[in-house]
Design a protein around this motif. Structure first.
Motif, PDB file in Angstrom:
ATOM      1  N   LEU A  11       0.859  -1.172   0.000  1.00 39.05           N
ATOM      2  CA  LEU A  11       0.000   0.000   0.000  1.00 39.05           C
ATOM      3  C   LEU A  11       0.899   1.228   0.000  1.00 39.05           C
ATOM      4  O   LEU A  11       1.636   1.460   0.965  1.00 39.05           O
ATOM      5  CB  LEU A  11      -0.905   0.012   1.238  1.00 39.05           C
ATOM      6  N   ASP A  69      -5.383   3.827  -3.774  1.00 32.79           N
ATOM      7  CA  ASP A  69      -6.280   2.688  -3.939  1.00 32.79           C
ATOM      8  C   ASP A  69      -5.571   1.479  -4.548  1.00 32.79           C
ATOM      9  O   ASP A  69      -5.808   0.348  -4.142  1.00 32.79           O
ATOM     10  CB  ASP A  69      -7.468   3.065  -4.836  1.00 32.79           C
ATOM     11  N   GLU A  70      -4.723   1.731  -5.541  1.00 26.70           N
ATOM     12  CA  GLU A  70      -4.048   0.641  -6.255  1.00 26.70           C
ATOM     13  C   GLU A  70      -2.807   0.193  -5.485  1.00 26.70           C
ATOM     14  O   GLU A  70      -1.958   1.011  -5.128  1.00 26.70           O
ATOM     15  CB  GLU A  70      -3.645   1.101  -7.652  1.00 26.70           C
ATOM     16  N   LEU A  71      -2.700  -1.104  -5.243  1.00 23.37           N
ATOM     17  CA  LEU A  71      -1.506  -1.653  -4.621  1.00 23.37           C
ATOM     18  C   LEU A  71      -0.390  -1.677  -5.652  1.00 23.37           C
ATOM     19  O   LEU A  71      -0.630  -1.846  -6.851  1.00 23.37           O
ATOM     20  CB  LEU A  71      -1.789  -3.050  -4.081  1.00 23.37           C
ATOM     21  N   SER A 167      -7.349  -1.725   5.935  1.00 25.19           N
ATOM     22  CA  SER A 167      -7.826  -1.465   4.575  1.00 25.19           C
ATOM     23  C   SER A 167      -6.952  -2.193   3.555  1.00 25.19           C
ATOM     24  O   SER A 167      -7.452  -2.787   2.595  1.00 25.19           O
ATOM     25  CB  SER A 167      -7.814   0.042   4.316  1.00 25.19           C
ATOM     26  N   TYR A 168      -5.646  -2.138   3.760  1.00 23.20           N
ATOM     27  CA  TYR A 168      -4.706  -2.819   2.868  1.00 23.20           C
ATOM     28  C   TYR A 168      -4.974  -4.324   2.839  1.00 23.20           C
ATOM     29  O   TYR A 168      -5.022  -4.941   1.772  1.00 23.20           O
ATOM     30  CB  TYR A 168      -3.275  -2.540   3.317  1.00 23.20           C
ATOM     31  N   THR A 170      -7.678  -5.879   3.393  1.00 28.08           N
ATOM     32  CA  THR A 170      -8.923  -6.112   2.660  1.00 28.08           C
ATOM     33  C   THR A 170      -8.654  -6.051   1.157  1.00 28.08           C
ATOM     34  O   THR A 170      -9.109  -6.919   0.398  1.00 28.08           O
ATOM     35  CB  THR A 170      -9.993  -5.067   3.061  1.00 28.08           C
ATOM     36  N   LYS A 171      -7.905  -5.045   0.712  1.00 32.32           N
ATOM     37  CA  LYS A 171      -7.568  -4.930  -0.709  1.00 32.32           C
ATOM     38  C   LYS A 171      -6.757  -6.139  -1.183  1.00 32.32           C
ATOM     39  O   LYS A 171      -6.952  -6.632  -2.280  1.00 32.32           O
ATOM     40  CB  LYS A 171      -6.756  -3.660  -0.971  1.00 32.32           C
ATOM     41  N   LEU A 172      -5.851  -6.580  -0.345  1.00 28.20           N
ATOM     42  CA  LEU A 172      -4.983  -7.694  -0.704  1.00 28.20           C
ATOM     43  C   LEU A 172      -5.782  -8.982  -0.903  1.00 28.20           C
ATOM     44  O   LEU A 172      -5.418  -9.804  -1.748  1.00 28.20           O
ATOM     45  CB  LEU A 172      -3.922  -7.892   0.385  1.00 28.20           C
ATOM     46  N   LYS A 174      -8.695  -9.165  -2.172  1.00 28.81           N
ATOM     47  CA  LYS A 174      -9.507  -9.075  -3.389  1.00 28.81           C
ATOM     48  C   LYS A 174      -8.596  -9.130  -4.618  1.00 28.81           C
ATOM     49  O   LYS A 174      -7.501  -8.591  -4.573  1.00 28.81           O
ATOM     50  CB  LYS A 174     -10.298  -7.770  -3.397  1.00 28.81           C
ATOM     51  N   GLN A 176      -6.741  -8.084  -7.804  1.00 31.78           N
ATOM     52  CA  GLN A 176      -6.376  -6.772  -8.370  1.00 31.78           C
ATOM     53  C   GLN A 176      -6.675  -6.778  -9.871  1.00 31.78           C
ATOM     54  O   GLN A 176      -6.511  -7.782 -10.538  1.00 31.78           O
ATOM     55  CB  GLN A 176      -4.883  -6.494  -8.151  1.00 31.78           C
TER      56      GLN A 176
END
Length: 177
Positions: A11, A69-71, A167-168, A170-172, A174, A176
């Motif tokens: 992140l 937002d984008e990793l 938050s990171y 959670t993104k990870l 999902k 990309q």
């Protein structure tokens, strides 16, 4: 024998310091979005643990912590720091920066910031850029080191980073795009 493996992306977080947000923020925010995509920003909060930047940036200095937002791949850190340095210089007035951009990567295990200054614990990346292991996540909390900057060692920053870490993660989890 260990087998090299590309790590999960990180992140991208950038700490922005300034005493005069109105002088640059809409333009710089747009440049950050154009380069790294959409981001979320914290509210402004006090940067009062040191007066190190006061002469250059003015005072009182406040900070915003932004997270994209984008990793991103972790090996982009040197490129990102070189780019943020160039943005700082492009917006400088009378030889003084109007803001300070400090990029880093947050992962489940750590926060690593980029810097142009060498020190005993920093690892050289390339082109004059070093990686600073600033905080580690251990037993459900951020742990600092003797070299951790006081503002990053404080609870105000650690609380914000804990929210970003969640938050990171959670993104990870999902896929990309």
């Amino acid at each position: 024998m260990s087998t090299p493996k590309t790590p999960d992306p990180g992140l991208l977080v950038i700490s922005v310091l300034s005493a005069d947000w109105d002088a640059f923020w809409p333009e710089v925010g747009a440049e950050l979005t154009a380069r790294f995509g959409p981001f979320t920003s914290s509210e402004e909060f006090a940067f009062d643990e040191t007066d190190y930047y006061d002469e250059e940036l003015g005072s009182p200095i406040t900070r915003r912590l932004i997270a994209f937002d984008e990793l991103r791949p972790l090996d982009e850190l040197a490129d990102i720091k070189l780019w943020t340095n160039a943005v700082e210089q492009r917006f400088a007035a009378d030889g003084r920066r109007r803001f300070n951009l400090d990029p880093g990567f947050l992962t489940p295990q750590r926060l690593v910031l980029a810097t142009g200054k060498n020190f005993t614990h920093r690892i050289y990346l390339r082109d004059g850029i070093w990686a600073d292991l600033t905080l580690i996540w251990q037993r459900g909390q951020w742990v600092d080191f003797p070299w951790t900057f006081p503002d990053y060692a404080g609870e105000a920053m650690k609380t914000r980073l804990t929210k970003l870490r969640l938050s990171y993660k959670t993104k990870l989890s999902k896929p990309q795009t």
